[in-house]
Design a protein around this motif. Structure first.
Motif, PDB file in Angstrom:
ATOM      1  N   ILE A   1       0.717  -1.057  -0.060  1.00  0.00           N
ATOM      2  CA  ILE A   1       0.109   0.122   0.151  1.00  0.00           C
ATOM      3  C   ILE A   1       0.966   1.325  -0.003  1.00  0.00           C
ATOM      4  CG2 ILE A   1      -0.131   0.093   2.287  1.00  0.00           C
ATOM      5  CD1 ILE A   1      -3.184   1.143   1.985  1.00  0.00           C
ATOM      6  N   PHE A   2       2.054   1.371   0.281  1.00  0.00           N
ATOM      7  CA  PHE A   2       2.791   2.453   0.484  1.00  0.00           C
ATOM      8  C   PHE A   2       3.802   2.527  -0.588  1.00  0.00           C
ATOM      9  CE2 PHE A   2       2.655   1.100   5.074  1.00  0.00           C
ATOM     10  CZ  PHE A   2       2.048   2.083   5.611  1.00  0.00           C
ATOM     11  N   GLU A   3       3.641   1.752  -1.590  1.00  0.00           N
ATOM     12  CA  GLU A   3       4.365   1.856  -2.916  1.00  0.00           C
ATOM     13  C   GLU A   3       3.849   2.958  -3.918  1.00  0.00           C
ATOM     14  OE1 GLU A   3       5.332  -1.964  -5.060  1.00  0.00           O
ATOM     15  OE2 GLU A   3       5.496  -2.739  -3.171  1.00  0.00           O
ATOM     16  N   GLN A   4       2.652   3.210  -3.981  1.00  0.00           N
ATOM     17  CA  GLN A   4       2.104   4.361  -4.727  1.00  0.00           C
ATOM     18  C   GLN A   4       2.447   5.750  -3.950  1.00  0.00           C
ATOM     19  OE1 GLN A   4      -1.293   3.181  -7.034  1.00  0.00           O
ATOM     20  NE2 GLN A   4      -1.961   5.375  -7.145  1.00  0.00           N
ATOM     21  N   PRO A   5       2.784   6.760  -4.470  1.00  0.00           N
ATOM     22  CA  PRO A   5       3.116   7.885  -3.622  1.00  0.00           C
ATOM     23  C   PRO A   5       1.871   8.541  -3.161  1.00  0.00           C
ATOM     24  CG  PRO A   5       4.580   7.909  -5.608  1.00  0.00           C
ATOM     25  CD  PRO A   5       3.518   6.529  -5.629  1.00  0.00           C
ATOM     26  N   GLU A   6       0.787   8.631  -3.769  1.00  0.00           N
ATOM     27  CA  GLU A   6      -0.602   9.234  -3.399  1.00  0.00           C
ATOM     28  C   GLU A   6      -1.131   8.683  -2.033  1.00  0.00           C
ATOM     29  OE1 GLU A   6      -0.004   8.232  -6.437  1.00  0.00           O
ATOM     30  OE2 GLU A   6       0.255  10.196  -7.680  1.00  0.00           O
ATOM     31  N   ALA A   7      -1.090   7.090  -2.202  1.00  0.00           N
ATOM     32  CA  ALA A   7      -1.554   6.431  -1.006  1.00  0.00           C
ATOM     33  C   ALA A   7      -0.574   6.628   0.229  1.00  0.00           C
ATOM     34  CB  ALA A   7      -1.692   5.024  -1.373  1.00  0.00           C
ATOM     35  N   CYS A   8       0.625   6.613  -0.035  1.00  0.00           N
ATOM     36  CA  CYS A   8       1.457   6.747   1.021  1.00  0.00           C
ATOM     37  C   CYS A   8       1.468   8.012   1.688  1.00  0.00           C
ATOM     38  CB  CYS A   8       2.945   6.389   0.723  1.00  0.00           C
ATOM     39  SG  CYS A   8       4.068   6.504   1.739  1.00  0.00           S
ATOM     40  N   ASP A   9       1.401   9.318   0.802  1.00  0.00           N
ATOM     41  CA  ASP A   9       1.273  10.554   1.420  1.00  0.00           C
ATOM     42  C   ASP A   9       0.075  10.627   2.143  1.00  0.00           C
ATOM     43  OD1 ASP A   9       3.358  11.731   0.282  1.00  0.00           O
ATOM     44  OD2 ASP A   9       2.365  12.536  -1.555  1.00  0.00           O
ATOM     45  N   ALA A  10      -1.218  10.071   1.772  1.00  0.00           N
ATOM     46  CA  ALA A  10      -2.251   9.987   2.722  1.00  0.00           C
ATOM     47  C   ALA A  10      -2.147   9.349   3.851  1.00  0.00           C
ATOM     48  CB  ALA A  10      -3.436   9.410   1.776  1.00  0.00           C
ATOM     49  N   ILE A  11      -1.718   8.479   4.001  1.00  0.00           N
ATOM     50  CA  ILE A  11      -1.313   7.627   5.205  1.00  0.00           C
ATOM     51  C   ILE A  11      -0.490   8.340   6.084  1.00  0.00           C
ATOM     52  CG2 ILE A  11      -0.531   5.574   6.272  1.00  0.00           C
ATOM     53  CD1 ILE A  11      -1.646   4.021   3.739  1.00  0.00           C
ATOM     54  N   LEU A  12       0.642   8.794   5.586  1.00  0.00           N
ATOM     55  CA  LEU A  12       1.497   9.610   6.560  1.00  0.00           C
ATOM     56  C   LEU A  12       1.059  10.865   6.939  1.00  0.00           C
ATOM     57  CD1 LEU A  12       4.770   8.847   4.645  1.00  0.00           C
ATOM     58  CD2 LEU A  12       3.800   7.580   6.488  1.00  0.00           C
ATOM     59  N   ALA A  13       0.103  11.644   6.193  1.00  0.00           N
ATOM     60  CA  ALA A  13      -0.543  12.731   6.617  1.00  0.00           C
ATOM     61  C   ALA A  13      -1.451  12.575   7.602  1.00  0.00           C
ATOM     62  CB  ALA A  13      -1.173  13.291   5.271  1.00  0.00           C
ATOM     63  N   TRP A  14      -2.239  11.453   7.436  1.00  0.00           N
ATOM     64  CA  TRP A  14      -3.237  10.780   8.429  1.00  0.00           C
ATOM     65  C   TRP A  14      -2.417  10.762   9.930  1.00  0.00           C
ATOM     66  CZ3 TRP A  14      -2.904   5.585  10.235  1.00  0.00           C
ATOM     67  CH2 TRP A  14      -3.779   5.342  11.348  1.00  0.00           C
ATOM     68  N   ALA A  15      -0.971   9.972   9.835  1.00  0.00           N
ATOM     69  CA  ALA A  15      -0.344   9.919  10.840  1.00  0.00           C
ATOM     70  C   ALA A  15       0.101  11.176  11.610  1.00  0.00           C
ATOM     71  CB  ALA A  15       0.632   8.923  10.495  1.00  0.00           C
ATOM     72  N   GLY A  16       0.298  12.260  10.938  1.00  0.00           N
ATOM     73  CA  GLY A  16       0.861  13.406  11.492  1.00  0.00           C
ATOM     74  C   GLY A  16       2.062  14.114  10.726  1.00  0.00           C
ATOM     75  N   LEU A  17       2.430  13.649   9.390  1.00  0.00           N
ATOM     76  CA  LEU A  17       3.479  14.054   8.829  1.00  0.00           C
ATOM     77  C   LEU A  17       2.751  15.393   8.147  1.00  0.00           C
ATOM     78  CD1 LEU A  17       6.384  14.155   7.930  1.00  0.00           C
ATOM     79  CD2 LEU A  17       5.658  12.771   5.954  1.00  0.00           C
ATOM     80  N   GLU A  18       3.599  16.744   7.980  1.00  0.00           N
ATOM     81  CA  GLU A  18       3.025  17.645   7.314  1.00  0.00           C
ATOM     82  C   GLU A  18       3.950  17.975   5.996  1.00  0.00           C
ATOM     83  OE1 GLU A  18       3.219  21.194   9.839  1.00  0.00           O
ATOM     84  OE2 GLU A  18       1.946  20.479  11.424  1.00  0.00           O
ATOM     85  N   ALA A  19       3.167  18.214   4.951  1.00  0.00           N
ATOM     86  CA  ALA A  19       3.957  18.517   3.697  1.00  0.00           C
ATOM     87  C   ALA A  19       4.644  17.487   3.221  1.00  0.00           C
ATOM     88  CB  ALA A  19       4.923  19.668   3.937  1.00  0.00           C
ATOM     89  N   THR A  20       4.075  16.265   2.905  1.00  0.00           N
ATOM     90  CA  THR A  20       4.584  15.236   2.639  1.00  0.00           C
ATOM     91  C   THR A  20       4.975  15.181   1.353  1.00  0.00           C
ATOM     92  OG1 THR A  20       2.346  14.191   1.869  1.00  0.00           O
ATOM     93  CG2 THR A  20       2.934  13.847   3.876  1.00  0.00           C
TER      94      THR A  20
END
Length: 494
Positions: free
Chosen positions: A434-453
């Motif tokens: 699920i993390f191999e596609q940049p858009e999906a990885c961005d969405a999950i990391l943003a949910w986890a609290g990462l800003e400006a992914t």
């Protein structure tokens, strides 16, 4: 049987000597020369697996090697996959489909039978491709496993293919490894060894030259190449967890992964290891989960026993505290099942029949069934307070999960997947990769609290690392000695 003259088998003096990497590099070298090439590994023991287009299961190393060839992986590239489920037993997968669970002695006796499908798959690849790069398993000098061998010289003799032997000099004792391995082979096996490759060399090659001369004089076999240690090379591991990661930014997202006893498809985390904004930590036995923004419970081949192990380590209490402090938790495949209310195994698919109480963070329940779900999937992912993004991955699981709602966070072409729970703090999914596609990885990391992914393109990075590996082989191996008929296409050792 008669083989194509170009087929080549890569064997190693030990596990993790570099067989998978060398095979992938040779596949890319040949593919770049417009030679129609395919990978092959008769028997693979690994919990990292991939799904073929037709719903078969093979080792991930062969899927990566197929990518190096520029082709789709098929079940015939890895006709036997062994997935350990205990210290003495494994699920036996033949030509992509689960056959049975066997203990070590039972499978050793079964090898005489399984050689048939192995040779059938190899013959099919020979008919379709100009050449086949074959990867061995472990070491050909394991005396206790020589009888009925299907993975190393037993296969090489049956298929009548030449062999090169690779050793890892970074471990130490490289000359003893190579000389001793050759000495323990039969005369006919020694005759098919075309030369040696020394892997992961650091330093000045001049300091190695007298050793190389000694080895060639004692064995009568050439050293075909000395490969430098490739710092930062990122290729998916066959089985051992790779904790190497790129340098992170000053304020990265802290991600922790508790390592279960039968952790499977931990290659899911490779995009996070390579992410410049992520500090990924694997948490081992007896260790505390460190302060984290996101805890991810990975997949496992033995979900109920690993759920018990997670609780034995006290990780369930540490996860509960993490959630009380506002952290996020994600579960993938078996980890997703653990986040639910219960996991039942009435037929003893993964061990003793019975039921286990889950962690209770998602309103789901799972029943393990004999038929394994094997499929590649695409769809849309919607994380809390975010727009929908494309997602893709693959599913490998025996469990059927009840309680998945129509408004699940992932909507696939064949239905909903996953669930969000605990006020948006917990997320579970069956999707590997699920993390191999940049858009999906961005969405999950943003949910986890990462800003400006700013997630890198993992597919592009993998291609670049495979090319880097192929460049190294062309620069440091005498490939013309392996394929004299194609010698004019290859660079020699510099």
């Amino acid at each position: 049987m008669q083989s194509t003259t170009q087929a080549l088998m890569v064997q190693g003096t030990t596990s993790d000597a570099g067989k998978s990497v060398l095979a992938a590099g040779l596949c890319r070298v040949l593919a770049r020369k417009n030679i129609h090439v395919a990978p092959f590994k008769s028997q693979n023991m690994a919990l990292n697996s991939a799904v073929t287009l037709d719903g078969g299961e093979i080792g991930r190393a062969q899927a990566v090697q197929a990518q190096a060839c520029g082709i789709e992986p098929t079940v015939h590239m890895n006709p036997v996959l062994l997935k350990p489920n205990t210290d003495t037993g494994a699920q036996v997968i033949v030509q992509g489909k689960a056959l049975a669970d066997m203990d070590a002695v039972g499978y050793h006796n079964y090898k005489k039978v399984v050689m048939g499908p192995i040779m059938e798959s190899f013959a099919l690849l020979q008919q379709e491709y100009q050449t086949v790069i074959i990867e061995g398993a472990g070491s050909p000098a394991e005396i206790n496993l020589r009888e009925n061998d299907v993975a190393n010289m037993g296969f090489a003799e049956k298929a009548d293919v030449p062999v090169i032997i690779v050793a890892d000099i970074d471990r130490g004792g490289v000359f003893a490894h190579l000389y001793g391995t050759l000495a323990l082979l039969s005369e006919s096996e020694q005759a098919r060894v075309k030369g040696f490759v020394i892997n992961r060399f650091r330093g000045d090659i001049k300091l190695l030259e007298n050793g190389l001369e000694w080895l060639e004089e004692k064995t009568g076999k050439p050293v075909l190449g000395v490969l430098p240690y490739l710092h930062g090379l990122m290729l998916e591991a066959e089985d051992a967890i790779n904790a190497q990661q790129v340098d992170s930014d000053e304020n990265p997202l802290r991600v922790s992964v508790p390592v279960l006893t039968r952790v499977s498809n931990h290659t899911d985390f490779d995009p996070l290891r390579m992410h410049p904004q992520v500090n990924l930590q694997f948490v081992g036995k007896g260790q505390q989960i460190p302060p984290s923004d996101l805890i991810i419970i990975p997949g496992t081949k033995s979900v109920r026993s690993d759920l018990a192990y997670l609780k034995e380590q006290g990780w369930d209490k540490q996860i509960a505290r993490h959630l009380r402090l506002g952290g996020k938790v994600m579960g993938i495949c078996g980890g997703y099942q653990m986040l639910g209310e219960s996991i039942a195994d009435p037929d003893g698919i993964e061990g003793e029949p019975g039921s286990s109480e889950g962690l209770g963070y998602l309103q789901t329940s799972t029943v393990l069934e004999p038929h394994k779900q094997l499929k590649r999937v695409t769809g849309k992912l919607v994380m809390p307070e975010q727009a929908a993004v494309d997602v893709r991955g693959y599913e490998i699981h025996a469990g059927v999960t009840q309680g998945v709602k129509a408004d699940a966070p992932i909507m696939l072409t064949d239905g909903p997947d996953g669930q969000i729970g605990i006020d948006g703090q917990v997320f579970g999914t069956y999707l590997h990769g699920i993390f191999e596609q940049p858009e999906a990885c961005d969405a999950i990391l943003a949910w986890a609290g990462l800003e400006a992914t700013k997630t890198p393109d993992f597919d592009l990075l993998r291609e670049q690392h495979i090319d880097r590996l192929a460049d190294t082989l062309e620069a440091h191996m005498d490939l013309g000695k392996l394929w004299p008929e194609w010698a004019d296409m290859f660079a020699t050792i510099k």
